[in-house]
Design an enzyme around this catalytic site. Sequence first.
Site, PDB file in Angstrom:
ATOM      1  N   SER A 191      -5.446   3.689  -5.792  1.00 35.86           N
ATOM      2  CA  SER A 191      -5.876   2.738  -6.825  1.00 35.86           C
ATOM      3  C   SER A 191      -7.355   2.908  -7.157  1.00 35.86           C
ATOM      4  CB  SER A 191      -5.644   1.302  -6.350  1.00 35.86           C
ATOM      5  OG  SER A 191      -6.241   0.366  -7.235  1.00 35.86           O
ATOM      6  N   TYR A 251      -9.594   8.887 -22.819  1.00 35.96           N
ATOM      7  CA  TYR A 251      -9.979   8.846 -21.408  1.00 35.96           C
ATOM      8  C   TYR A 251     -11.459   9.242 -21.360  1.00 35.96           C
ATOM      9  CZ  TYR A 251      -8.907   9.459 -16.358  1.00 35.96           C
ATOM     10  OH  TYR A 251      -8.838   9.349 -14.992  1.00 35.96           O
ATOM     11  N   SER A 300       2.334  -8.097  -6.766  1.00 35.36           N
ATOM     12  CA  SER A 300       2.039  -9.533  -6.777  1.00 35.36           C
ATOM     13  C   SER A 300       3.291 -10.389  -6.858  1.00 35.36           C
ATOM     14  CB  SER A 300       1.122  -9.862  -7.966  1.00 35.36           C
ATOM     15  OG  SER A 300       1.784  -9.626  -9.202  1.00 35.36           O
ATOM     16  N   LEU A 301       4.420  -9.794  -7.230  1.00 36.71           N
ATOM     17  CA  LEU A 301       5.677 -10.536  -7.364  1.00 36.71           C
ATOM     18  C   LEU A 301       6.706 -10.124  -6.323  1.00 36.71           C
ATOM     19  CD1 LEU A 301       6.121 -10.443 -11.255  1.00 36.71           C
ATOM     20  CD2 LEU A 301       5.009 -12.201  -9.863  1.00 36.71           C
ATOM     21  N   PHE A 305       0.855  -1.193   0.000  1.00 32.86           N
ATOM     22  CA  PHE A 305       0.000   0.000   0.000  1.00 32.86           C
ATOM     23  C   PHE A 305       0.887   1.237   0.000  1.00 32.86           C
ATOM     24  CE2 PHE A 305      -2.882   3.171   1.647  1.00 32.86           C
ATOM     25  CZ  PHE A 305      -4.163   2.742   1.360  1.00 32.86           C
ATOM     26  N   GLY A 306       0.637   2.138  -0.962  1.00 31.87           N
ATOM     27  CA  GLY A 306       1.372   3.399  -1.019  1.00 31.87           C
ATOM     28  C   GLY A 306       0.476   4.541  -0.593  1.00 31.87           C
ATOM     29  N   GLY A 312      -2.676   4.691  -1.665  1.00 30.63           N
ATOM     30  CA  GLY A 312      -4.047   4.183  -1.646  1.00 30.63           C
ATOM     31  C   GLY A 312      -4.936   4.765  -2.710  1.00 30.63           C
ATOM     32  N   ILE A 340       8.423  -3.358  -4.060  1.00 36.00           N
ATOM     33  CA  ILE A 340       9.451  -2.412  -4.489  1.00 36.00           C
ATOM     34  C   ILE A 340       9.786  -1.517  -3.300  1.00 36.00           C
ATOM     35  CG2 ILE A 340      10.014  -0.521  -6.067  1.00 36.00           C
ATOM     36  CD1 ILE A 340       7.945  -1.765  -8.022  1.00 36.00           C
ATOM     37  N   GLU A 387       2.151  -4.820  -9.675  1.00 34.76           N
ATOM     38  CA  GLU A 387       1.153  -4.449  -8.667  1.00 34.76           C
ATOM     39  C   GLU A 387       1.334  -5.167  -7.333  1.00 34.76           C
ATOM     40  OE1 GLU A 387      -2.875  -3.974 -10.143  1.00 34.76           O
ATOM     41  OE2 GLU A 387      -2.138  -4.047 -12.203  1.00 34.76           O
TER      42      GLU A 387
END
Length: 537
Positions: free
Chosen positions: A132, A452, A262-263, A127-128, A130, A266, A260
Site C-alpha cells: 500500500s 500518473y 474495512s467491511l 495485510f497482503g 504490504g 476477502i 480495503e
Amino acid sequence: MRGKTRSWWGWGNIEDAVAGPEREELSRRTAEMLPGADLAVHEAPPVESFGVGASRVQAPQALAPLVSQDVRDRLAHSHGQAFRDVVRALLGKLSDVPDLVVRPTSEADVVHVLDWCTDANIAVIPFGGGSSVVGGVEPRVGGGYSGVVSLDLTSMNHVLEVDSTSRAALVQAGVLGPHLEEQLRPQGYTLRFFPQSFEFSSLGGWLATRAGGHFATQLTHIDDLTESLRVVTPAGVIETRRVPGSGAGPSPDRLFLGSEGSLGVITQAWVRLQDRPRWRAGASVGFADYDAGVQAVRALSQSGLHPANCRLLDPMEALINAGSSTSVLVLGFESADHPVTAWMERALELCRDHGGVLPEPPRYTDTADQAARSGAADTWRSSFVRMPYRRDALAAQGMIVETFETACTWDRFDSLRAAVNAAAEDAMHQVGATGVVTCRFSHVYPDGPAPYFGIYAAGGWGKTVEQWDEIKAAVSEALIAGGATITHHHAVGRDHRPWYDQQRPDLFASALQAGKAALDPAGILNPGVVIDPLRNR
C-alpha cells in the site's frame, strides 16, 4: 522469492536494492538534473533502536501457533511502501506498530481471529503483500482500542480449483502475484494482471483496493477479472453468486471491491482467466509535440483497437526513464488467438496522423515467452521495474521521489495537468524543495486518461516527509478542484481520506457507514480507511 530476503523497511528484496555502479550512475544523473542537491546516503537504523514495546494483548491459546511477536516482523507490518513510509523507517520514526502479526492458514482461522478481536476490542488490519502507498495497512487507528493485530493472509496462497470450461479459477486471497502465475502456468492460463507491485502484492490486496493491472485499455482493473468473492465479516460469512454478469440489483461484489478491509476480509475469489498470449507487437512512437501525442492517444483509445499497452510519457518522464529527448508513446498489442499485425499497423497510422515518428520498426513475436519490445519502450520498462528500488535509494539520499495518479475526462486533461503542475511547483517552492514534475498515462479510456504524475525534488534530510505532505496536499486539492478522482488505482487508505470524503456524495457516505455498522458492528476492521466506524464503546 526463494533465496532472497524481504526488506523490513523498504521495497522488495534486500539483495535487489540499488548498489554499486547502479547507485553511482543514479546519483550522477540526479546531480545533473538537480545541481546542488545533498545526496549523502543514510542507512536504515537497527530494529532494536525503535524501542518497540511488548504486545498489549495476548491471543487465545488456539491461535498461538499463528502469532508472531517478533519486533522485526511487527515493524515490517507497521507501514506500507509509500515514500513517507520508507523515509519514516529510515529516520526511526515508525510510531504505530501492531501488537501482534497473525498468519491464518484457513478461513476458520480468520473467523476465530475476528471473533476474538471483536470481543476484546482489538483493531484488525488485513495485510497482503504490504505494498500500500496510501497508509492502507498502517495501524494508525486512534485511541479506544485495546490493541492492534496485523492479519497477514499470505499463508492462504493456493489455487483451489480451475474451471477450464468457464476459464476461471478459485484462488485464496493471500497468494502473491508470481506464485499465482506459477500455479496457473502449467494449465496454459494466466490472470494477466501485472501491477507494478506484482511481485510483492496479493490477490486479496488487488481486490480490496480495486487495483489497476497490465492492460492500458480494457480489463484495466481487477474488477473486470472478478467473478465472485467470499468474505469473512465479524457479522458472518458472505459468498457472492458466481455468474458472468447480472442485473439483479446493486452488486454485492462491488460493495467489497475497494473496501480495503474495512467491511470484511476477502478470503478467496473466483477470477476470470485468460489463455497465455502468444502473438505480440510492440513499438515506440516519438512526438516532438506533447499535445499531439495526447491527441494520438485519445484517437487510439476511441478507435476500438484496445492496445494492451498505450502509455504516453511526457518529455521529462521520457528523459528520466526512457533516455529520450521527446515525448514517447509505448504501444503494444497481444493475443492468444491471432496475430496482431493489423492492429498495430492501424494504430501506427493513427499515430502518424498526429505527427508520430517511429525511430525503428515495430517488433512482432509469436512465441508465448518472447516479448516484443525495443528501443525507448524497453528502456522505460527496465526503469519501470526498478523504479521502487531507485525511489528507496534516492529517498535515503534526501530526495523527494513520489508519484500520484488520477483519472479525468479528455476535455479536462489539459487544464488539469496545468493546474497540477502549478500546484506542485508552487508547493515545492513553498517548502524549499527544487524539483521537476513528470507525467505519463498509465491507462486510457474512450472518455479520458489516467495521468500518473511523478515528483523528483531535492529536499532536506530529516524533513522530506513534511515537505512531501505539503506537496501532496496541494496537488490533491488541485485534482479535486479540477474534477478528477483522488485516485485511479492506488486506493483511499488513510492518506487520501480527506479528499475522498470530498469526492464521494454525502448520502453515499451515510449508506456506506450503515453497511459498516451492519457488517462490523464493533468497528474493529481497518479503522480510518474509506469510512469511519460508528463506535459504541
